[in-house]
Motif scaffolding. Sequence first.
Motif, PDB file in Angstrom:
ATOM      1  N   MET A 151     -23.762  70.665  24.033  1.00  0.00           N
ATOM      2  CA  MET A 151     -22.455  70.262  24.519  1.00  0.00           C
ATOM      3  C   MET A 151     -21.335  71.148  23.985  1.00  0.00           C
ATOM      4  O   MET A 151     -20.267  71.214  24.578  1.00  0.00           O
ATOM      5  CB  MET A 151     -22.155  68.801  24.137  1.00  0.00           C
ATOM      6  CG  MET A 151     -23.266  67.829  24.449  1.00  0.00           C
ATOM      7  SD  MET A 151     -23.708  67.779  26.207  1.00  0.00           S
ATOM      8  CE  MET A 151     -22.360  66.807  26.825  1.00  0.00           C
ATOM      9  N   TRP A 179     -19.488  70.700  21.288  1.00  0.00           N
ATOM     10  CA  TRP A 179     -18.315  69.989  20.769  1.00  0.00           C
ATOM     11  C   TRP A 179     -17.772  70.666  19.503  1.00  0.00           C
ATOM     12  O   TRP A 179     -16.586  70.673  19.260  1.00  0.00           O
ATOM     13  CB  TRP A 179     -18.676  68.535  20.429  1.00  0.00           C
ATOM     14  CG  TRP A 179     -18.994  67.709  21.617  1.00  0.00           C
ATOM     15  CD1 TRP A 179     -18.386  67.768  22.831  1.00  0.00           C
ATOM     16  CD2 TRP A 179     -20.004  66.701  21.719  1.00  0.00           C
ATOM     17  NE1 TRP A 179     -18.951  66.861  23.681  1.00  0.00           N
ATOM     18  CE2 TRP A 179     -19.948  66.184  23.032  1.00  0.00           C
ATOM     19  CE3 TRP A 179     -20.945  66.185  20.831  1.00  0.00           C
ATOM     20  CZ2 TRP A 179     -20.793  65.179  23.474  1.00  0.00           C
ATOM     21  CZ3 TRP A 179     -21.778  65.183  21.264  1.00  0.00           C
ATOM     22  CH2 TRP A 179     -21.716  64.681  22.580  1.00  0.00           C
ATOM     23  N   ALA A 184     -24.296  68.355  19.559  1.00  0.00           N
ATOM     24  CA  ALA A 184     -22.894  68.624  19.252  1.00  0.00           C
ATOM     25  C   ALA A 184     -22.621  70.111  19.101  1.00  0.00           C
ATOM     26  O   ALA A 184     -21.542  70.587  19.456  1.00  0.00           O
ATOM     27  CB  ALA A 184     -22.487  67.884  17.975  1.00  0.00           C
ATOM     28  N   THR A 185     -23.591  70.841  18.548  1.00  0.00           N
ATOM     29  CA  THR A 185     -23.313  72.242  18.262  1.00  0.00           C
ATOM     30  C   THR A 185     -23.815  73.185  19.347  1.00  0.00           C
ATOM     31  O   THR A 185     -23.218  74.226  19.587  1.00  0.00           O
ATOM     32  CB  THR A 185     -23.976  72.661  16.932  1.00  0.00           C
ATOM     33  OG1 THR A 185     -25.337  72.262  16.963  1.00  0.00           O
ATOM     34  CG2 THR A 185     -23.283  72.010  15.758  1.00  0.00           C
TER      35      THR A 185
END
Lengths: 259, 279
Positions: free
Chosen positions: A31, A33, A27-28
Amino acid sequence: MRPASAWRLRAVSILSIAAWLVLWWLATDVMGWIDAIRFPDPRTFLESLRQISFGTYAGGDLLKHVATSSWLVVRGFLLAVAIGLALGLLISLSAFWRDVLSPIFNFLRPVPPLAWIPLALLWFGLGDNSKLFVMALAASIPLVINTTTGVAQIDRTLLAAARVNGARGWIWLWHVILPGAMPHIAIGLRLALQTSWTVIVAAELLGAIWGVGRVLTAAKDDVYPGMIVVGMVTVAVLGVASSLLLGWAEGRLMRWRAR
Amino acid sequence: MNRESSRPAARPKGARRGAMLAVDVPPRRWRGVLGIGAFIAIWYVAARYIGDTATLATPWAVLDRFVTMTYKPFAGSTLEGHLLASLGRFGAGFGLSVVVGIPLGLAMGWFRYLEAVVKPIFNVLRFIAPIAWVPFAVLWFGTGYGGPVLIIFAGAFPACVIGAYGGARLADARLLEAARMLGAKSLRILLSVILPSAVPSIVSALRVAAGNAWQSLVGAELIVASSGIAYIMVRGQMNRTIVIVLTGMLAIGLVGLLLDWLFGRFERFVQRRLGAAAV
């Protein structure tokens, strides 16, 4: 409950920790996000951890901050234990003092621990004394409550037996009342420890030279998410470690209960 | 029967009169009046003797300020205004933790795989003191409304999850087996077997969660907010006027007491209803 074999559940548990870590990384970092300004990626976190462990941040290294907070908690906790046990035993054993003190106690009790901080700051300033004052006051309250509950539920037959056999004064207190109330006192100790940590983190957020709360404030002011996570992890680890230590001490103190 | 025998038997010399513990002695009201009277008297005398507005104010001064603040604005608003701001944050944070925490706890108690996945991370997060969320609260949601709400949420959430989870685990295995045998689907079992048996535990947890939420609210407003009942104390402390700090403490204590009383009433109400339903 649903049939599921124990080892399979344990495997899922362990895998899930790994999955949460991978999700964090995805996530960090991979990708993207979550913006790096909102939450750090694992590499930044480790970087921050290294910086504060081997270099300095907010006026000291991690050891200095941890030692400052822990030493305050140790002192505040012991103060609270002394006050809480003494007051709890006094209220449990003397009807006169119970009647006199419990209205005052009930008047002060609804004020949450952290609400004492501004008062303490006016009385004692920004130093250690204001923090010790709030901890001694706030953390002794669960101890008073649990000590009185503990004493109240001691088996009266045991008490009468001890009396008949001549237990008085110090022996009465140390060998009859305290061991009898110990299971509840143990709960009080746990709550007192938790309160002490909450108070110290909040008090250090409001003003401190060193300490875990100081790291959090500095990281907040610097908008430095990596260091914020380091601070939060430190708070959690200290909480877990101290409650394990307390559990170990309880085991030593209550040997008769172990088997 | 002579008159003497109705009296208690004479005690052996040296034995203490009455019960061994204070609990077994009925309370005497006048001692309580004495205690609280002495407390207020010492407070009053100390305040008059010290005579420093930064150190102590008399009880009357606090009551007077409490009343004055209900119509004269301080730090941007009257006492009711600050109270309303605080209760708004409290409601949002507490409501959110109930809405998220209780379904999560129930589901964790029923779906073993969900439990296995969520429990490890929940146990890690639970050990972070709610107040340690302050930096992220500010960074993510700012200092006005959202930041404090996150901190309150962090305070109340664990109690909600643990209450619902513990309650769900208490569900009667025979009922579960019967429901499953009769062909009820998972979701149906969750709603008609697990949820009802978890209600007492949930209601008790709500009271604990409300207490934690109120406590976290005080911390949040002390550190990040610019309105609210605890913010009053920050201003009092900065101005070095203790009477405002004490007024804030009084208001916080009273509202906390009221909240606890309300949730206690609710708890007893639910217990009574369930008791009636079980018969």
